[in-house]
Design a protein around this motif. Structure first.
Motif, PDB file in Angstrom:
ATOM      1  N   UNK A 115     -13.922   3.895  38.742  1.00  0.00           N
ATOM      2  CA  UNK A 115     -13.767   2.726  37.901  1.00  0.00           C
ATOM      3  C   UNK A 115     -13.297   3.029  36.496  1.00  0.00           C
ATOM      4  N   UNK A 116     -13.574   4.214  35.991  1.00  0.00           N
ATOM      5  CA  UNK A 116     -13.119   4.590  34.657  1.00  0.00           C
ATOM      6  C   UNK A 116     -12.001   5.616  34.730  1.00  0.00           C
ATOM      7  N   UNK A 117     -11.430   5.811  35.928  1.00  0.00           N
ATOM      8  CA  UNK A 117     -10.359   6.783  36.083  1.00  0.00           C
ATOM      9  C   UNK A 117     -10.846   8.197  36.329  1.00  0.00           C
ATOM     10  N   UNK A 118     -12.138   8.353  36.703  1.00  0.00           N
ATOM     11  CA  UNK A 118     -12.706   9.688  36.885  1.00  0.00           C
ATOM     12  C   UNK A 118     -11.977  10.491  37.962  1.00  0.00           C
ATOM     13  N   UNK A 119     -11.682   9.852  39.079  1.00  0.00           N
ATOM     14  CA  UNK A 119     -11.013  10.557  40.165  1.00  0.00           C
ATOM     15  C   UNK A 119      -9.635  11.047  39.718  1.00  0.00           C
ATOM     16  N   UNK A 120      -8.953  10.198  38.969  1.00  0.00           N
ATOM     17  CA  UNK A 120      -7.640  10.578  38.451  1.00  0.00           C
ATOM     18  C   UNK A 120      -7.756  11.752  37.479  1.00  0.00           C
ATOM     19  N   UNK A 121      -8.799  11.703  36.623  1.00  0.00           N
ATOM     20  CA  UNK A 121      -9.011  12.789  35.670  1.00  0.00           C
ATOM     21  C   UNK A 121      -9.266  14.112  36.389  1.00  0.00           C
ATOM     22  N   UNK A 122     -10.104  14.062  37.427  1.00  0.00           N
ATOM     23  CA  UNK A 122     -10.431  15.286  38.163  1.00  0.00           C
ATOM     24  C   UNK A 122      -9.204  15.833  38.888  1.00  0.00           C
ATOM     25  N   UNK A 123      -8.477  14.949  39.564  1.00  0.00           N
ATOM     26  CA  UNK A 123      -7.318  15.392  40.348  1.00  0.00           C
ATOM     27  C   UNK A 123      -6.195  15.919  39.452  1.00  0.00           C
ATOM     28  N   UNK A 124      -6.101  15.391  38.246  1.00  0.00           N
ATOM     29  CA  UNK A 124      -5.035  15.838  37.336  1.00  0.00           C
ATOM     30  C   UNK A 124      -5.466  17.031  36.490  1.00  0.00           C
ATOM     31  N   UNK A 125      -6.662  17.572  36.752  1.00  0.00           N
ATOM     32  CA  UNK A 125      -7.116  18.761  36.040  1.00  0.00           C
ATOM     33  C   UNK A 125      -7.616  18.515  34.644  1.00  0.00           C
ATOM     34  N   UNK A 126      -7.968  17.278  34.304  1.00  0.00           N
ATOM     35  CA  UNK A 126      -8.428  16.964  32.950  1.00  0.00           C
ATOM     36  C   UNK A 126      -9.932  17.153  32.782  1.00  0.00           C
ATOM     37  N   UNK A 127     -10.663  17.290  33.912  1.00  0.00           N
ATOM     38  CA  UNK A 127     -12.102  17.502  33.862  1.00  0.00           C
ATOM     39  C   UNK A 127     -12.405  18.936  34.291  1.00  0.00           C
ATOM     40  N   UNK A 128     -13.249  19.596  33.556  1.00  0.00           N
ATOM     41  CA  UNK A 128     -13.601  20.975  33.853  1.00  0.00           C
ATOM     42  C   UNK A 128     -14.417  21.054  35.139  1.00  0.00           C
ATOM     43  N   UNK A 129     -14.021  21.936  36.048  1.00  0.00           N
ATOM     44  CA  UNK A 129     -14.788  22.179  37.260  1.00  0.00           C
ATOM     45  C   UNK A 129     -16.030  22.986  36.874  1.00  0.00           C
ATOM     46  N   UNK A 130     -17.204  22.423  37.117  1.00  0.00           N
ATOM     47  CA  UNK A 130     -18.460  23.034  36.688  1.00  0.00           C
ATOM     48  C   UNK A 130     -19.084  23.941  37.742  1.00  0.00           C
ATOM     49  N   UNK A 131     -18.391  24.148  38.862  1.00  0.00           N
ATOM     50  CA  UNK A 131     -18.970  24.897  39.978  1.00  0.00           C
ATOM     51  C   UNK A 131     -19.458  26.279  39.562  1.00  0.00           C
ATOM     52  N   UNK A 132     -18.634  27.040  38.860  1.00  0.00           N
ATOM     53  CA  UNK A 132     -19.017  28.418  38.518  1.00  0.00           C
ATOM     54  C   UNK A 132     -20.240  28.451  37.605  1.00  0.00           C
ATOM     55  N   UNK A 133     -20.397  27.445  36.762  1.00  0.00           N
ATOM     56  CA  UNK A 133     -21.548  27.411  35.858  1.00  0.00           C
ATOM     57  C   UNK A 133     -22.818  27.014  36.616  1.00  0.00           C
ATOM     58  N   UNK A 134     -22.674  26.117  37.577  1.00  0.00           N
ATOM     59  CA  UNK A 134     -23.810  25.742  38.416  1.00  0.00           C
ATOM     60  C   UNK A 134     -24.264  26.914  39.278  1.00  0.00           C
TER      61      UNK A 134
END
Length: 385
Positions: A48-67
């Motif tokens: 709803x706020x464009x989160x999926x678009x942000x993630x797919x376009x690489x604008x959100x940091x992948x937190x997997x390695x920190x988790x």
């Protein structure tokens, strides 16, 4: 939490901005277009706020390695809490602190005055609305000027009528908006409006007005989330008001046994980090998000804001208060949880149209039939996007 963090890291300055959800949604979309997202920002499930678009376009940091590098942090989240923030990708792009269930918060004194008790079915809810109106009491406060309020109501009506599958099927274009189950949810919105559930001025009332009307005894109930516990018992509420408030689940429909105990609920208020941050700033952003989603933060939120969280914590029941315990007990009766209908509508243009249509139908400005037609027209116009 932020003050404690900056005290421990004096080289860090945290600039804080808080605003209502719809304003934040607009701000983030503008920031995204300008490639100027905040270092840390609130994200939700769905798009709803464009989160999926942000993630797919690489604008959100992948937190997997920190988790993975901090099992205590990763294992601190309640079961399934991280899954929605994968946004259909391999990584994890936000971590939640909020958890919620929705239902009715009601003024016990006003219910007693009208001679009504919490309803067990939707049909009984309509009777409660009628009796409250007959007693000269506005039955239900809703801030319909904020479109997320009407969308939340539409969502629970859809979940109670046909479960989460309808929203998923519409989002995946397996059925149109002009299908019997979607139309039924819109018809229930119109029915509540026709039943005078919300008084006379709800179309122009915003969320703050909704809270104020309920807290000041001008309406008998609100359909809202568990965050409401803090609103009715916090410092901005009249002293002692929280003790007058009870809770009951949104009642199901007669003949809909399979979905009557489905709730609108899940996780909320997740924190994402912009992928543009680098070096020590990135390290500190991750550490601040950890602090904001820690067990200590969860305990503080539960005991002072009286809200549910997505992080495990050893809380003191005497500090959380009786109402949060009542909400938690009611949530344990749920047969399952679904998200808002809009969370499954991943096309931004259609998503925005959905919010608009729920608002218009609830205000009595548009028929259910016209609403679903406009939504299908929006799908057709944006099918290639």
């Amino acid at each position: 939490i932020i003050d404690d963090f900056t005290a421990a890291h004096p080289e860090v300055t945290v600039e804080k901005e808080f605003m209502p959800g719809e304003q934040l949604k607009t701000k983030l979309q503008v920031d995204l277009a300008a490639d100027n997202l905040p270092d840390i920002f609130v994200a939700y499930q769905g798009n709803s706020w464009g989160e999926m678009d942000m993630a797919k376009s690489g604008k959100m940091l992948d937190l997997t390695e920190y988790l993975e590098a901090d099992p205590e942090w990763k294992d601190g989240f309640i079961a399934g809490a991280l899954e929605p923030y994968k946004y259909g990708l391999e990584g994890t792009y936000a971590v939640p602190i909020g958890a919620f269930g929705t239902g009715f918060f009601y003024n016990k004194e006003l219910f007693q005055k009208a001679g009504v008790v919490p309803p067990k079915t939707y049909e009984e809810l309509l009777e409660v609305i009628r009796k409250l109106n007959d007693a000269g009491i506005t039955p239900w406060a809703i801030g319909n000027a904020d479109t997320w309020r009407s969308e939340h109501l539409f969502s629970i009506l859809s979940l109670k009528w046909s479960g989460v599958q309808t929203a998923m099927d519409v989002g995946e274009r397996k059925q149109p908006y002009n299908s019997p189950d979607v139309l039924a949810a819109f018809e229930k919105l119109a029915e509540l409006s026709a039943a005078k559930a919300f008084g006379d001025s709800y179309a122009g009332l915003d969320y703050a007005g909704e809270v104020a009307n309920f807290n000041n005894g001008k309406a008998a109930m609100r359909y809202s989330g568990s965050w409401t516990v803090g609103e009715v018992s916090g410092p901005d509420a009249p002293e002692g008001f929280g003790e007058k408030v009870g809770f009951f689940p949104f009642p199901g429909f007669a003949g809909k046994e399979g979905t009557k105990d489905v709730w609108f609920g899940g996780t909320s208020d997740a924190y994402a980090i912009c992928s543009n941050v680098e070096g020590h700033q990135k390290t500190m952003a991750v550490e601040l998000v950890k602090a904001l989603t820690s067990s200590d933060a969860s305990k503080l939120i539960a005991e002072t804001a009286h809200d549910l969280t997505a992080v495990k914590a050893d809380v003191d029941p005497a500090k959380t208060g009786a109402l949060i315990a009542e909400v938690t007990k009611a949530m344990s009766t749920a047969s399952g949880f679904g998200n808002g209908f809009a969370a499954y509508e991943t096309n931004k243009a259609v998503n925005g149209k959905l919010y608009e249509m729920t608002q218009a139908v609830l205000a009595g400005h548009l028929s259910p039939e016209e609403a679903v037609k406009q939504l299908d027209d929006a799908v057709a116009r944006n099918s290639g996007q």
